[in-house]
Design an enzyme around this catalytic site. Structure first.
Site, PDB file in Angstrom:
ATOM      1  N   GLU A   1      -5.628  -8.259  -1.371  1.00  0.00           N
ATOM      2  CA  GLU A   1      -6.306  -8.122  -0.071  1.00  0.00           C
ATOM      3  C   GLU A   1      -7.764  -7.808  -0.337  1.00  0.00           C
ATOM      4  O   GLU A   1      -8.079  -6.949  -1.170  1.00  0.00           O
ATOM      5  CB  GLU A   1      -5.720  -6.981   0.760  1.00  0.00           C
ATOM      6  CG  GLU A   1      -4.384  -7.268   1.366  1.00  0.00           C
ATOM      7  CD  GLU A   1      -3.917  -6.184   2.326  1.00  0.00           C
ATOM      8  OE1 GLU A   1      -4.770  -5.519   2.967  1.00  0.00           O
ATOM      9  OE2 GLU A   1      -2.700  -5.987   2.430  1.00  0.00           O
TER      10      GLU A   1
ATOM     11  N   GLU B   1       0.817  -1.211   0.000  1.00  0.00           N
ATOM     12  CA  GLU B   1       0.000   0.000   0.000  1.00  0.00           C
ATOM     13  C   GLU B   1       0.853   1.264   0.000  1.00  0.00           C
ATOM     14  O   GLU B   1       0.740   2.121   0.883  1.00  0.00           O
ATOM     15  CB  GLU B   1      -0.954  -0.009   1.207  1.00  0.00           C
ATOM     16  CG  GLU B   1      -1.856  -1.223   1.198  1.00  0.00           C
ATOM     17  CD  GLU B   1      -3.025  -1.172   2.178  1.00  0.00           C
ATOM     18  OE1 GLU B   1      -4.050  -1.780   1.904  1.00  0.00           O
ATOM     19  OE2 GLU B   1      -2.894  -0.532   3.233  1.00  0.00           O
TER      20      GLU B   1
HETATM   21  C1  BG6 Z   1      -4.544  -3.080   4.640  1.00  0.00           C
HETATM   22  C2  BG6 Z   1      -3.193  -3.521   5.118  1.00  0.00           C
HETATM   23  O1  BG6 Z   1      -4.635  -1.708   4.827  1.00  0.00           O
HETATM   24  O2  BG6 Z   1      -5.673  -3.533   5.277  1.00  0.00           O
HETATM   25  C3  BG6 Z   1      -3.203  -4.638   6.119  1.00  0.00           C
HETATM   26  O3  BG6 Z   1      -2.337  -3.822   4.054  1.00  0.00           O
HETATM   27  C4  BG6 Z   1      -4.375  -4.483   7.028  1.00  0.00           C
HETATM   28  O4  BG6 Z   1      -1.965  -4.633   6.771  1.00  0.00           O
HETATM   29  C5  BG6 Z   1      -5.645  -4.598   6.193  1.00  0.00           C
HETATM   30  O5  BG6 Z   1      -4.400  -5.352   8.113  1.00  0.00           O
HETATM   31  C6  BG6 Z   1      -6.939  -4.571   6.978  1.00  0.00           C
HETATM   32  O6  BG6 Z   1      -6.979  -3.456   7.795  1.00  0.00           O
HETATM   33  P1  BG6 Z   1      -7.242  -3.577   9.353  1.00  0.00           P
HETATM   34  O7  BG6 Z   1      -7.006  -2.237   9.860  1.00  0.00           O
HETATM   35  O8  BG6 Z   1      -8.634  -4.047   9.484  1.00  0.00           O
HETATM   36  O9  BG6 Z   1      -6.262  -4.569   9.842  1.00  0.00           O
END
Ligand code: BG6
Length: 486
Positions: free
Chosen positions: A385, A181
């Protein structure tokens, strides 16, 4: 005759799951590992922000220190991934296992050995590693010495680290992502998480806080990461011509709230600055015109060295990856109700429901996003993701019925298939937190994404035992049928 038959997802589609070292490895002082930025971040909650403590405080809880202890459970965990049929596994290498302080000239052999073992275990099950080189864990030593990516010196440290891991793992890893990111540095959220930069103006250090005009520092740091990424891409291709190196963008999908041209333009401006600025540099090898205008109008000066433009041109990535969780809206009306989101919140969309953490659920937005990106770059894409952070309940018989997670993922996979039908070249899908892990934004364990449940709570209690959720069996079938059986 034009062959227009839709064949479904490609046969070699890379199904898998995604993690990050700082959120699941633990073993924060084992095998000679140094302290990383994530190791000095306390736990938090949805409403209490995480804190950065420049010195570790006794009695304070730091979620990354043990996390879910993949460090000692990797064999068991990889076996479970294999049981689901994973073709790929997204993980990151913890920079501080290899260079504990970040600026050493020689790597730490014990750290390298740990990843030899992890990759060997993945190979045993024919799981292709997809490795993020830097995922929210800059060595804290580099923060102390240089204020992280604010300084150009860190580029050389990063390239040395890349050189070490590219050579060591050149026969076992093919897919690499330079920075997780990377566009988080366009937001206050990324200052410490992505840039390892401390903006101390006295008082508590909260990681997601805008302090004075941090933009100048953030965009300069981002430039350093662009150069580091481009150098890494070039080096990777020299070390192994089969290497494929990608960028990784947090795609912050935003719609115009109304058809008022002001809103439409605002949404486009956000899409450009928040999303496309970074990938234009990483995919096309140069800053786009809208970035230059933004810098000009906001008095941001990017210091560049003579051959920086050339370095960027020579370091274009091979494929584009991104995270997608939610969407929001853009409006010029400051009175409208807002909601939170991954890295950036926005105006609430009346047509969408949201997760317990206020992230609006929008599967169709994924189809829109895939088309939007592919129309621009025409290179292979991967969703690395995606997922639903939710509170799971363990029933008396030990089962976990996470139908809501299945619904979320199913709807997103359906839209992914629609996008492929639209002509998008999508090569893989790795839902986030395939095994429960620590939340990046809040530091919680309670915000779970996994197919595999890990017995641990927000305060660190629990025996770390693993169990299969309902979604585990569902995802196994999805992979088996190459996305036909949802
Ligand atoms: C992304 C990141 O922003 O979202 C991860 O690359 C992160 O590291 C994921 O864990 C989900 O966000 P969160 O804040 O729910 O863990």
């Amino acid at each position: 005759m034009l062959n227009n038959k839709f064949q479904g997802l490609p046969k070699d589609f890379l199904w898998g799951g995604a993690t990050a070292a700082n959120q699941f490895e633990g073993g924060y002082r084992e095998g000679g590992k140094g302290l990383s930025t994530s190791d000095v971040m306390t736990g938090g909650t949805h409403t209490t922000p995480r804190r950065i403590t420049p010195e570790l405080e006794e009695g304070t809880y730091y979620p990354s220190h043990e996390a879910i202890d993949f460090y000692h459970h990797y064999k068991e965990d990889i076996k479970l991934f294999a049981e689901m049929g994973f073709k790929t596994f997204r993980m990151s290498i913890n920079w501080t296992r290899i260079f504990p302080n970040g600026d050493e000239l020689e790597p730490n052999e014990e750290g390298l050995k740990f990843y030899d073992d992890v990759f060997a275990e993945l190979k045993k099950y024919n799981i292709e590693p997809l490795v993020t080189i830097s995922h929210y864990e800059t060595p804290f030593g580099l923060t102390k010495k240089y204020n992280g990516w604010a300084s150009r010196e860190v580029i050389d440290c990063y390239v040395r680290y890349c050189n070490t891991i590219f050579n060591r793992y050149k026969d076992v890893v093919k897919y690499w992502l330079t920075f997780n990111e990377i566009n988080c540095l366009t937001m206050p959220f990324g200052t410490f998480m992505g840039g390892g930069i401390l903006l101390d103006k006295g008082g508590e250090l909260e990681f997601n806080k805008e302090i004075d005009d941090s933009r100048q520092i953030r965009f300069q740091a981002l430039h350093h990461q662009f150069i580091a990424s481009a150098k890494a891409v070039k080096l990777a291709h020299q070390i192994n011509t089969d290497f494929k190196v990608g960028c990784m963008i947090a795609y912050m999908t935003t719609y115009p709230y109304t058809c008022n041209p002001e809103d439409v333009l605002l949404a486009q401006e956000r899409d450009n600055l928040n999303n496309f600025l970074c990938s234009d540099v990483q995919v096309r090898g140069a800053y786009p015109g809208f970035a230059k205008r933004f810098f000009r109008e906001n008095n941001i000066e990017i210091k560049m060295e003579e051959n920086d433009e050339q370095i960027l041109k020579e370091g274009c990535v091979d494929f584009y990856t991104f995270s997608y969780y939610m969407s929001n809206c853009s409006s010029t009306d400051p009175e409208l109700e807002r909601t939170s989101g991954n890295i950036l919140g926005g105006v609430k969309n009346p047509y969408l429901k949201a997760s317990d953490w206020g992230w609006q659920i929008d599967p169709k937005g994924l189809r829109w996003t895939l088309n939007n990106i592919y129309n621009r770059y025409q290179i292979p894409l991967m969703v690395v993701e995606n997922g639903l952070g939710a509170v799971d309940k363990v029933e008396e018989d030990g089962s976990i019925n996470d139908g809501y997670r299945i619904d979320y993922l199913k709807a997103h996979i359906e839209e992914m298939k629609e996008a492929v039908n639209d002509g998008v070249e999508l090569i893989g899908y790795t839902p986030w937190g395939c095994i429960d892990l620590v939340s990046a934004s809040t530091g919680e364990m309670k915000k779970r994404y996994g197919f595999i449940y890990v017995n641990k709570d927000n305060d660190g209690n629990g025996d770390l035992s693993r169990s299969r959720k309902k979604s585990f069996y569902w995802y196994k079938k999805v992979i088996e049928s190459n996305g036909e059986e949802l």
